[in-house]
Design an enzyme around this catalytic site. Sequence first.
Site, PDB file in Angstrom:
ATOM      1  N   HIS A 112      -1.193 -72.253   5.505  1.00 34.69           N
ATOM      2  CA  HIS A 112      -1.468 -71.743   4.149  1.00 34.69           C
ATOM      3  C   HIS A 112      -0.400 -70.727   3.746  1.00 34.69           C
ATOM      4  O   HIS A 112      -0.140 -69.762   4.464  1.00 34.69           O
ATOM      5  CB  HIS A 112      -2.840 -71.099   4.096  1.00 34.69           C
ATOM      6  CG  HIS A 112      -3.225 -70.651   2.723  1.00 34.69           C
ATOM      7  ND1 HIS A 112      -3.373 -71.528   1.677  1.00 34.69           N
ATOM      8  CD2 HIS A 112      -3.459 -69.425   2.217  1.00 34.69           C
ATOM      9  CE1 HIS A 112      -3.698 -70.867   0.592  1.00 34.69           C
ATOM     10  NE2 HIS A 112      -3.752 -69.581   0.890  1.00 34.69           N
ATOM     11  N   ASP A 132       0.785 -68.370   0.442  1.00 32.53           N
ATOM     12  CA  ASP A 132       0.739 -67.822  -0.914  1.00 32.53           C
ATOM     13  C   ASP A 132       2.176 -67.493  -1.306  1.00 32.53           C
ATOM     14  O   ASP A 132       2.781 -66.592  -0.703  1.00 32.53           O
ATOM     15  CB  ASP A 132      -0.109 -66.547  -0.962  1.00 32.53           C
ATOM     16  CG  ASP A 132      -1.589 -66.835  -0.742  1.00 32.53           C
ATOM     17  OD1 ASP A 132      -2.122 -67.708  -1.448  1.00 32.53           O
ATOM     18  OD2 ASP A 132      -2.201 -66.189   0.124  1.00 32.53           O
ATOM     19  N   ASP A 188      -8.178 -71.701  -1.054  1.00 32.41           N
ATOM     20  CA  ASP A 188      -8.285 -70.243  -1.050  1.00 32.41           C
ATOM     21  C   ASP A 188      -8.503 -69.638  -2.432  1.00 32.41           C
ATOM     22  O   ASP A 188      -8.196 -68.482  -2.666  1.00 32.41           O
ATOM     23  CB  ASP A 188      -7.017 -69.641  -0.420  1.00 32.41           C
ATOM     24  CG  ASP A 188      -7.281 -68.252   0.150  1.00 32.41           C
ATOM     25  OD1 ASP A 188      -8.418 -67.998   0.576  1.00 32.41           O
ATOM     26  OD2 ASP A 188      -6.354 -67.424   0.156  1.00 32.41           O
TER      27      ASP A 188
END
Length: 561
Positions: free
Chosen positions: A271, A273, A383
């Site tokens: 993951h 961001d 998320d």
Amino acid sequence: MFLSDVHCGSLKRHLLVLVFFALGLSVLTPCVSAAQDAKKAFYQTVLDELGKGSVEYTDPVTSWKYSENCSDNCLNPEYEGPKWKSASWGVLWHGRNKSVYFKSNFTVPEKVAGRPVAGSTAYLFVRCEDDAIVYVNGEMTGSSHRDGDAFLAKDVKPGQVLRITMRIRNRNEEGIMVKTAVRYSNLDEIRIRTNEFVERTKALAYFIDDQPDKDKWEEVLNRAASYVDLKAFRAQKDSEYLSSLVTAAKEYSAFKPLLKKYDMYLVGYSHIDPAWLWNLKEGEEVTKNTSQTVLKLMEQYPDFIYCQTQVLGYDWMQKDYPEIFKAIKKRQAEGRWEVTGGTIIEHDSNVPNGESFVRNYLYGKRYFRKEFGKDIIVGWTPDSFGYNWNLPQILKKSGMIGFLTQKLNSNDTVKFPYNLFWWEGADGTKILTYFPVGGYGEAVEGSAMLSQLRTLINRHNLKENFVIFGVGDHGGGVTREHLERAKSLAENPAFPNIHYTSTEGYFKHLNDLARDPQVKVPTWDDELYLQYHRGTYTTQARNKRFNRLGEILLENAEKFS
């Protein structure tokens, strides 16, 4: 303020009472411990000893020099730079998004844990907050996010000096280097097979808790443990000890009829961001480092499949790191690197308007078709802080057959009751939705995976578990440890069948399963509300305002163009 004499006298009396109480406990403790040991099953005492011994198979690196006031020039071992300070494990620094540089001239020893290391491939294990980039002789060899291995060198020789430099960047107010140690491939077998036996036995012990004939299965565990040659283990007679593990493991074939009717489906993921507590430049660097880590591992482990979302990350690689992008496309064509999600970026799922969602999927899917020849059919937003009730319609009309998230696992008041369900939108559109029990950053641990499987059996009569493994929340990729554990579990006759899969392949399989009347697939006719992050939209109201203003300006600009 000082204690009065009366208070002091009272305090002394209390202290005396505590001392006598402690003395009493010290007399009683051996008896209590003996009673507890007597209750322990035999296999548990064997696991305790093997677990203590397995931590010795690495070479701790405790001596470093470090600098808080340098640039990437400090990754060149020839560069003197500012004054360097001595550092060891636990060194702490302050400052958000700060980079700290380390260097060490590490000499390869002759032996580790009494075993020769010559000819090994060496790796540096790093545990830190948050990201470590590792260089040897000025050349980047690997990276680690919080907890993982970075490649150092092949075919090492005793006395060889590895000039290691490292940059650790923390994203919060404080950074820390927790632990560093060198691992050698010559010790991999003893370390991996010991850990494999321990993990396998723990996993089986956990799974049989629900079985009506638990005592029968526990006796199998005790019988297996009785074959482990602890004398050879203590004396470092590895061939005899490892041979005993083979004999012990044969006992576990008794579990095969029980466990081989279940399946574990695995896919790697990390993951990322692109910007959160850092800027876009750092987001691009994290994407680059994660991609390099995964591509290197694909050379060593030819079976595993990795998936990654978000056009933005691919576009960065295409424009600024074309060799990495070329390597990704090669692996994608082989079916080992899956592009999924279908969006420019993993979106917030409450604040944008409908047209913003539609354009995100429209332009995202268009990019993947053009660059990879792939139409994306699985929505992937793990998320976001909740999901609005219109998304099933938007996803379905964007060509999706399924949607994956996991965020509602964090609910702290009312736990979300399902992992597999039809999510019905406000207009009646349904899309098959899956919440992996373990989230999106699993460690491929047998006991945890069996625990998740029990949940899926009880909730949905589903005899399989979808495991998304890897290091994420600021990139990192997957680690050798993940892949070695998966390999050992795949070879384990006393564990469910292991399959690497793509998310698209798994969702096609799930859509078939959903038609099976034996599988419980309920319908959820509402928004997916996240309790855990209550108030985040309200406290960041200016972001909502700026987002809406941006949407209005984009629409007007498009009309005028």
